[in-house]
Scaffold this active site. Structure first.
Site, PDB file in Angstrom:
ATOM      1  N   GLU A 205       0.493   3.520   8.226  1.00 17.78           N
ATOM      2  CA  GLU A 205       1.077   3.894   6.930  1.00 17.78           C
ATOM      3  C   GLU A 205       0.639   5.299   6.498  1.00 17.78           C
ATOM      4  OE1 GLU A 205       1.839  -0.120   4.525  1.00 17.78           O
ATOM      5  OE2 GLU A 205      -0.296   0.271   4.769  1.00 17.78           O
TER       6      GLU A 205
ATOM      7  N   ASN B  56      -7.192   4.155  -0.530  1.00 23.19           N
ATOM      8  CA  ASN B  56      -6.655   4.228   0.837  1.00 23.19           C
ATOM      9  C   ASN B  56      -6.824   5.627   1.432  1.00 23.19           C
ATOM     10  OD1 ASN B  56      -4.178   1.992  -0.350  1.00 23.19           O
ATOM     11  ND2 ASN B  56      -5.774   1.435   1.075  1.00 23.19           N
TER      12      ASN B  56
ATOM     13  N   LYS C  40      -5.275   3.023  -6.426  1.00 26.63           N
ATOM     14  CA  LYS C  40      -5.305   2.349  -5.121  1.00 26.63           C
ATOM     15  C   LYS C  40      -4.999   3.352  -4.004  1.00 26.63           C
ATOM     16  CE  LYS C  40      -5.446  -1.107  -2.193  1.00 26.63           C
ATOM     17  NZ  LYS C  40      -4.502  -2.115  -1.832  1.00 26.63           N
TER      18      LYS C  40
ATOM     19  N   ASN D 202       0.842  -1.198   0.000  1.00 22.72           N
ATOM     20  CA  ASN D 202       0.000   0.000   0.000  1.00 22.72           C
ATOM     21  C   ASN D 202       0.871   1.239   0.000  1.00 22.72           C
ATOM     22  OD1 ASN D 202      -2.643  -0.914   0.108  1.00 22.72           O
ATOM     23  ND2 ASN D 202      -2.869  -0.678   2.316  1.00 22.72           N
TER      24      ASN D 202
ATOM     25  N   SER E 102      -6.672  -1.586   7.030  1.00 23.29           N
ATOM     26  CA  SER E 102      -5.373  -1.949   7.620  1.00 23.29           C
ATOM     27  C   SER E 102      -4.927  -0.876   8.608  1.00 23.29           C
ATOM     28  CB  SER E 102      -4.324  -2.164   6.525  1.00 23.29           C
ATOM     29  OG  SER E 102      -4.272  -1.047   5.670  1.00 23.29           O
TER      30      SER E 102
HETATM   31  O1  KPL Z   1      -6.371  -1.575   1.097  1.00 20.69           O
HETATM   32  C1  KPL Z   1      -7.197  -1.509   1.995  1.00 20.69           C
HETATM   33  C2  KPL Z   1      -6.646  -1.349   3.366  1.00 20.69           C
HETATM   34  O2  KPL Z   1      -7.355  -1.547   4.341  1.00 20.69           O
HETATM   35  O3  KPL Z   1      -5.449  -1.006   3.451  1.00 20.69           O
HETATM   36  C3  KPL Z   1      -8.669  -1.510   1.708  1.00 20.69           C
HETATM   37  C4  KPL Z   1      -8.873  -1.670   0.212  1.00 20.69           C
HETATM   38  C5  KPL Z   1      -9.258  -0.192   2.159  1.00 20.69           C
HETATM   39  C6  KPL Z   1      -9.383  -2.668   2.314  1.00 20.69           C
HETATM   40  O4  KPL Z   1      -9.550  -2.598   3.690  1.00 20.69           O
END
Ligand code: KPL
Length: 310
Positions: A269, A191, A187, A103, A257
């Protein structure tokens, strides 16, 4: 093919298990000793919606015991990427490939401090998984994985195609793209719109959609990041806010997360997500007040983990 996974949390363990089942020689590397011990003694328990199976993949907590691999996958939190880069440099064969599916932004740059940029692949995955306990993970939904080169040329694109074909053979829906940075930005916006908001409010992803005020906050954070992407010349998917809401709906029961990190008082993060938006916007004089607020609140929360509330 010999593959090492650095960071055997939920996603690292899932990819490692599926690649192992497809015939690859996989080692999961993680510092969580109990997780490693259980995997080696009892196999990795992979729970799906209906069935549970035990995958006899090898795990290690000692990088010195791991032989160099042709492919290294990095799945650690973005807060640990610089450390993982050093480990990866020692675990990669000279012509090997390294792929980050983490991420947030800035991971490839941190890896490039230790690894030849031509060996670095980047990507995103919409697969979902979470850790149930040591040696035990749940696969929580399937989605597409996109892989592309960090530096695009014929050779690096061939590497991305090879890795995406390897994933497909392991049952991981994947494709290669030389425009993978656009997927990484898409993405990032997901987030940006979900993680900090759910972390701060103790909610699950789907609960963002329940109130007009939380929908507006999420949409405002995403719109600021989309404006930044536009200023930087990054082409995003159409209607990013709708996409973020669709992901919140599809992952409604998940705690993000970042929410899980805050619940366990772990470093989040935030710097690689909303904090990245703030830093990049600052460089070009763009004001992103919602991202600044979300970043500041998470940083304040982190700074006071463990303080008594009385
Ligand atoms: O990537 C995610 C995360 O929690 O880091 C999502 C897509 C929001 C799924 O929970």
């Amino acid at each position: 093919m010999r593959i090492t996974i650095i960071g055997a949390g939920a996603m690292g363990s899932l990819f490692g298990a599926l690649l192992h089942e497809s015939g690859a020689d996989v080692v999961l590397f993680d510092l969580w000793q109990e997780h490693v011990r259980r995997i080696n003694q009892e196999g990795l328990a992979l729970c799906g919606p209906r069935v549970e199976r035990s995958v006899r993949v090898t795990a290690s907590a000692d990088p010195e015991q791991i032989r160099p691999a042709d492919l290294v996958l990095v799945f650690v939190k973005s807060t640990n990427t610089s450390q993982a880069a050093k480990t990866a440099a020692a675990l990669l064969t000279p012509g090997g490939l390294l792929l980050t599916l983490q991420n947030g932004m800035g991971n490839a740059e941190a890896l490039a401090a230790e690894i030849d940029p031509e060996q670095i692949l980047v990507g995103t995955t919409a697969h979902g998984a979470h850790v149930l306990g040591p040696g035990r993970i749940r696969q929580a939904g399937q989605g597409e994985t996109v892989v592309g080169p960090w530096l695009v040329n014929e050779k690096t694109m061939a590497g991305a195609e090879e890795v995406s074909a390897l994933f497909s053979r392991a049952g991981i829906t994947a494709r290669s793209s030389e425009r993978v940075l656009e997927n990484i930005w898409d993405k990032l916006l997901v987030n940006v719109g979900i993680n900090a908001l759910t972390a701060l409010t103790g909610t699950r992803n789907g609960q963002i959609l329940d109130l007009e005020v939380s929908r507006r906050l999420s949409a405002a954070a995403v719109q600021e990041a989309a404006r930044l992407a536009d200023c930087l010349g990054v082409r995003l998917r159409e209607n990013p806010v709708e996409h973020v809401f669709a992901v919140a709906e599809a992952t409604a029961a998940n705690r993000s997360s970042m929410g899980q990190d805050v619940d366990r008082q772990r470093k989040t993060e935030i710097e690689a997500i909303n904090g990245y938006v703030v830093r990049e916007a600052d460089k070009i004089g763009l004001f992103v007040p919602v991202n600044l607020t979300l970043t500041g609140l998470i940083q304040t929360l982190e700074a006071h983990y463990g303080d008594s509330k009385g």
